[in-house]
Design an enzyme around this catalytic site. Structure first.
Site, PDB file in Angstrom:
ATOM      1  CE  LYS A 136      -4.298  -1.422   2.291  1.00  8.76           C
ATOM      2  NZ  LYS A 136      -5.168  -1.152   3.453  1.00  8.76           N
ATOM      3  CE  LYS A 220       1.105  -4.276   6.266  1.00 11.26           C
ATOM      4  NZ  LYS A 220       1.245  -2.812   6.408  1.00 11.26           N
TER       5      LYS A 220
END
Length: 367
Positions: A136, A220
């Protein structure tokens, strides 16, 4: 335990292996190096010298070390510098710095020549364990943070915990907010490790530091790989505490309150909301709060940036969060330590307000 993602390398000194690591990903040796002013001063010479010894041709870009660098105007300036340096799609871009450099550099890499490869070289704890991983990338708009961006996965994330030794305590605690988050949302064993070795991690002692950084990064990466574009709700669990935090950051005008500090406060609110709605047992609420109580904030910050805020104004500020849908806030909640879920049903505003009040009372009590 998860299998570490192949593109995430945790090693000291990682920069001395960048040539062979790039080769494994099919990357060439023409590289744009993006620094902020602080990272350039601390690490720039050693990074550039190491890469040039390994046969890289480099173009260097430097931006101010502040959140406002994540802007259209800064990106436009950097595009121009790259065009003037004859950078084309055969090049890659290395982001050497914290979250601002990683987000800005990733945004530029995603858009320049319709996309060139990006390598993340994070130098802060927050970047090593969160923002550099997952693809992102974004810049800010005056009306909101990270509203303009892309999904652009890094070819490599090169993590060297030794870079953290230059950070002041405030940055360490800010990064630890995301580290602790992973224990809350995905790994009870990791939560217990952090609770048991908190002081060693804060003091950046090995092997505990590398254990904390590696485990966070791989959790993550695993979540991102399973739900890259947030279609199942799994990736959304990475936002535990963030709905409250984004509201706090906006009220602080994205200044004087670090992202990690806002997330820590936000996790306190989210724990109380999880308990109030009947999902999280009292004992686990207290256990979670006990770990968050070990965070340290600059003097007066919690009072100025949370306790003194009007709760209705905070909720309204939270509604600017880009993760809302049709002005309905989405909260990530816990049903136990080590397991989070996206609560996709509307939550009565009274419960949200009460969780804010509960968090304020808790912070007041521990002052």
């Amino acid at each position: 335990m998860q299998t570490p993602s192949s593109h995430i390398i945790v090693r000291t000194p990682v920069i001395d292996s960048v040539g062979e690591l790039c080769a494994t990903r099919g990357l060439g040796k023409k590289t744009v190096l993006l620094f902020d002013e602080n990272t350039r001063k601390l690490f720039g010479d050693s990074i550039i010298e190491s890469m040039q010894r390994q046969g890289f041709r480099t173009v260097e870009l430097v931006v101010p070390a502040r959140e406002t660098s994540k802007s259209v105007s800064t990106a436009w300036k950097l595009y121009g510098q790259m065009i003037e340096a004859d950078v084309d799609r055969s090049w890659n871009l290395v982001c050497a710095g914290g979250g601002v450099v990683g987000d800005l550099g990733g945004y530029i890499a995603a858009s320049y020549y319709r996309g060139i490869p990006v390598v993340q070289l994070p130098t802060t704890l927050l970047a090593m364990t969160d923002s550099s991983i997952g693809g992102k990338v974004a810049i800010n708009h005056p009306l909101g943070k990270n509203l303009i961006g892309f999904f652009h996965m890094p070819e490599l994330v090169l993590i060297d915990p030794a870079y953290l030794r230059t950070l002041p305590p405030r940055e360490i605690y800010g990064g630890l907010s995301e580290v602790v988050k992973y224990g809350f949302i995905a790994d009870r064993e990791f939560f217990d490790l952090l609770a048991g070795h908190w002081n060693e991690v804060v003091r950046l002692e090995e092997p505990w530091l590398s254990k904390a950084v590696s485990r966070s990064a791989f959790i993550k990466a695993d979540v991102v790989e399973k739900d890259f574009r947030e279609t199942t709700g799994l990736r959304a669990t990475l936002n535990f505490g963030h709905t409250f935090a984004h509201g706090l950051e906006k009220m602080a005008e994205y200044r004087n309150l670090r992202h990690g500090e806002a997330v820590t406060i936000g996790m306190v609110c989210a724990l109380f909301l999880s308990h109030r709605l009947g999902f999280l047992a009292e004992a686990e609420l207290r256990e979670g709060l006990a770990l968050l109580a070990r965070f340290r904030f600059p003097r007066g910050l919690v009072n100025r940036r949370f306790l003194s805020l009007d709760r209705d104004e905070l909720v309204e500020s939270m509604l600017s969060d880009k993760k809302k849908i049709d002005r309905q806030l989405r909260f990530v909640l816990l049903d136990r330590i080590g397991h989070a879920f996206l609560h996709d049903k509307d939550i009565p505003k009274a419960d949200v307000l009460q969780s804010i009040d509960d968090a304020k009372a808790w912070f007041e009590m521990k002052r």
